[in-house]
Design a protein around this motif. Sequence first.
Motif, mmCIF file in Angstrom:
data_model
loop_
_atom_site.group_PDB
_atom_site.id
_atom_site.type_symbol
_atom_site.label_atom_id
_atom_site.label_comp_id
_atom_site.label_asym_id
_atom_site.label_seq_id
_atom_site.Cartn_x
_atom_site.Cartn_y
_atom_site.Cartn_z
ATOM 1 N N UNK A 39 33.668 -1.457 5.763
ATOM 2 C CA UNK A 39 34.518 -2.727 6.420
ATOM 3 C C UNK A 39 33.235 -3.611 7.044
ATOM 4 N N UNK A 40 33.588 -4.561 7.812
ATOM 5 C CA UNK A 40 32.527 -5.205 8.481
ATOM 6 C C UNK A 40 31.771 -4.685 9.517
ATOM 7 N N UNK A 41 32.188 -3.760 10.142
ATOM 8 C CA UNK A 41 31.511 -2.925 11.310
ATOM 9 C C UNK A 41 31.080 -1.341 10.804
ATOM 10 N N UNK A 42 31.710 -0.904 10.004
ATOM 11 C CA UNK A 42 31.152 0.559 9.735
ATOM 12 C C UNK A 42 31.297 0.891 8.124
ATOM 13 N N UNK A 43 30.286 1.908 7.892
ATOM 14 C CA UNK A 43 30.513 2.548 6.551
ATOM 15 C C UNK A 43 31.005 3.999 6.661
ATOM 16 N N UNK A 44 31.741 4.280 5.626
ATOM 17 C CA UNK A 44 32.385 5.569 5.764
ATOM 18 C C UNK A 44 31.759 6.298 4.376
ATOM 19 N N UNK A 45 31.358 7.549 4.624
ATOM 20 C CA UNK A 45 30.703 8.425 3.760
ATOM 21 C C UNK A 45 31.720 9.609 3.458
ATOM 22 N N UNK A 46 32.263 9.874 2.611
ATOM 23 C CA UNK A 46 33.277 10.766 2.165
ATOM 24 C C UNK A 46 32.724 11.747 1.324
ATOM 25 N N UNK A 47 32.810 13.155 1.781
ATOM 26 C CA UNK A 47 32.180 14.159 0.946
ATOM 27 C C UNK A 47 33.385 15.233 0.545
ATOM 28 N N UNK A 48 33.130 15.546 -0.509
ATOM 29 C CA UNK A 48 34.236 16.895 -0.858
ATOM 30 C C UNK A 48 33.586 17.766 -2.139
ATOM 31 N N UNK A 49 34.752 18.362 -2.811
ATOM 32 C CA UNK A 49 34.310 19.153 -3.779
ATOM 33 C C UNK A 49 35.309 18.846 -4.824
ATOM 34 N N UNK A 50 35.153 19.109 -6.311
ATOM 35 C CA UNK A 50 36.297 18.780 -7.155
ATOM 36 C C UNK A 50 35.856 20.209 -8.186
ATOM 37 N N UNK A 51 36.831 20.585 -8.764
ATOM 38 C CA UNK A 51 36.804 21.966 -9.564
ATOM 39 C C UNK A 51 36.451 21.609 -10.951
ATOM 40 N N UNK A 52 36.060 20.458 -11.228
ATOM 41 C CA UNK A 52 36.025 20.242 -12.730
ATOM 42 C C UNK A 52 34.617 20.877 -13.153
ATOM 43 N N UNK A 53 33.965 21.603 -12.404
ATOM 44 C CA UNK A 53 32.665 22.071 -12.838
ATOM 45 C C UNK A 53 33.258 23.538 -13.675
ATOM 46 N N UNK A 54 34.583 23.933 -13.300
ATOM 47 C CA UNK A 54 34.987 25.074 -14.204
ATOM 48 C C UNK A 54 34.865 24.962 -15.754
ATOM 49 N N UNK A 55 34.360 23.902 -16.214
ATOM 50 C CA UNK A 55 34.271 23.711 -17.652
ATOM 51 C C UNK A 55 35.400 23.617 -18.656
ATOM 52 N N UNK A 56 36.578 23.160 -17.904
ATOM 53 C CA UNK A 56 37.824 22.938 -18.686
ATOM 54 C C UNK A 56 37.634 22.056 -19.969
ATOM 55 N N UNK A 57 38.207 22.491 -21.077
ATOM 56 C CA UNK A 57 38.032 21.603 -22.210
ATOM 57 C C UNK A 57 39.030 20.645 -22.476
ATOM 58 N N UNK A 58 40.217 20.796 -21.600
ATOM 59 C CA UNK A 58 41.315 19.964 -21.634
ATOM 60 C C UNK A 58 40.747 18.701 -20.798
ATOM 61 N N UNK A 59 41.028 17.518 -21.568
ATOM 62 C CA UNK A 59 40.768 16.073 -20.932
ATOM 63 C C UNK A 59 41.725 15.709 -19.975
#
Length: 101
Positions: A39-59
């Motif tokens: 916003x005008x006053x601050x930046x927000x950096x959001x960090x996390x994890x997702x499980x997409x690395x499991x290599x699922x073939x399902x789109x």
Amino acid sequence: MADEQAKPADETTINGNSINWDDAKMESVYSNIGTATANREEFFLLFGTHQNWRGSTEERKVIDVELSKRIVMSPFAAKRLAIILQHSLKAYEDQFGEIKL
């Protein structure tokens, strides 16, 4: 010269100012995804994890991300961080090759 002490490894000099990096209370967490908003006053950096690395073939239409950390910083600090990241990425790519996204 006897009064001069060697700088500790965790001290950096920037623009004539010494910065002592105190990591006594630092917490390390793993993140494989991040985003930023502002916003005008601050930046927000959001960090996390997702499980997409499991290599699922399902789109999937939706990727679930578990957010773990939010860093809030001024626009000035965010710009300094962007510059540091640019320099660090260049040094990394110079040594290990281009990161292709």
